[in-house]
Design a protein around this motif. Structure first.
Motif: not given
Ligand code: PBG
Length: 324
Positions: A296-323
């Motif tokens: 979550m820290e990694t994906l959030t840092s990519i958003r903080r840098a300015g990415a609107d969209l993130i392609l990631t193999y963690y998508a499902k794991d992150a989605a479960r935590l974001l629910r």
């Protein structure tokens, strides 16, 4: 204002207070899940260096995609593993290629999911390069026609977006005009605009079986020390008709994401690539890092840098935590 009037810790005292002043939010709508499609039936073969990621046959792809959509993830990007490879990567633009079949099946069975296709030749050529090869050189202009054919064949199969990742000069223009000519003027292009010649793609090349058989990709992918050049690549791609631009890899290139975000007004995507994923997986297996937290820290840092969209193999794991 300085201490003691100023005490930044005042706003860090409780979880809800911290949430109220949180500047960057990661949400499930930002995520795109990469998937590898292979021929056969009932195939779900884990990739050794990417635990939790699989080569999937089309039936397994449909199950996986349904699950992805149920988790609230809006999009997948598909990579194909062809049955046979040749010098010109013919399965990449064959109407019955693995991706063309997969897209048709997915749009039929999981119609709401946004289906993006990776447009490149490296998975389909026997030499493993992203373009037509002559001697030891990867030719630019003769490759454009093949990429354009590939993109059109994906659009015909029903792809919602096409994503060229080859890094040939002029490919966005070639793809845009071919799509327009064939009546796909509304199909957006997500361009891998600033794609670096990175060692972090190692595990992907195992997953997609796309290791170059000679040399490397440095004559077409970008040199890692450069950032002004990334801005030039992005400007050219937008000019040629790119609707979304991508920076890749993500974490080692956060400054590039930031510069692209600041300089342009189109949506920016970032690819948290296979090697970035593999590093966290390996450390987590050794219990050296808390996987959910570093993810979550990694994906959030990519958003903080300015990415609107993130392609990631963690998508499902992150989605479960974001629910909620
Ligand atoms: C195809 C392509 C690659 C990746 C995405 N599209 C490999 C490469 O350029 O060698 C890498 C993705 C990843 O490492 O997760 N050109």
């Amino acid at each position: 204002m300085s201490f003691p009037q100023s005490r930044p810790r005042r706003l860090r005292q409780s979880p809800l207070l911290r949430k109220m002043v949180q500047e960057t939010a990661l949400s499930v709508e930002n995520l795109i899940c990469p998937l590898f499609v292979t021929h056969g039936k009932g195939v779900r073969k884990e990739i050794a260096s990417m635990p939790g990621t699989y080569q999937l046959s089309i039936d397994s792809l449909i199950k996986e995609s349904q699950e992805i959509l149920n988790l609230g993830i809006p999009a997948v990007i598909l990579f194909g593993i062809p049955r046979k490879k040749d010098g010109r990567g013919s399965e990449a633009y064959s109407p019955t290629g693995i991706i063309q079949q997969a897209v048709t099946a997915l749009k039929d069975r999981v119609p709401d999911l946004v289906v993006i296709t990776d447009v490149c030749l490296c998975e389909y050529t026997n030499h493993g390069h992203c373009g037509v090869v002559k001697g030891n050189r990867v030719l630019n202009d003769p490759t454009l026609e093949l990429l354009a054919r590939e993109a059109v064949s994906h659009a015909k199969a029903g792809a919602d977006l096409v994503a060229p990742s080859d890094m040939m000069d002029g490919r966005v223009q070639a793809i845009r005009s071919a799509l327009d000519r064939e009546g796909f003027e509304m199909t957006p292009i997500l361009s891998y605009a600033a794609k670096y010649a990175s060692a972090f793609y190692g595990p992907f090349r195992e997953a997609a079986d796309s290791m170059p058989q000679f040399g490397d990709r440095k004559s077409y992918q970008m040199d890692p020390p450069n950032v002004r050049e990334a801005l030039r690549e992005v400007a050219m791609d937008i000019d040629e008709g790119a609707d979304i631009v991508m920076v890749k890899p993500a974490l080692p290139y956060l400054d590039v994401i930031y510069r692209v975000r600041s300089a342009f007004n189109v949506p920016v995507a970032a690819y948290h690539v296979s090697g970035e994923y593999a590093m966290l997986k390996a450390a987590a297996r050794l219990k050296w890092l808390d996987e959910n937290r570093v993810m979550m820290e990694t994906l959030t840092s990519i958003r903080r840098a300015g990415a609107d969209l993130i392609l990631t193999y963690y998508a499902k794991d992150a989605a479960r935590l974001l629910r909620p």
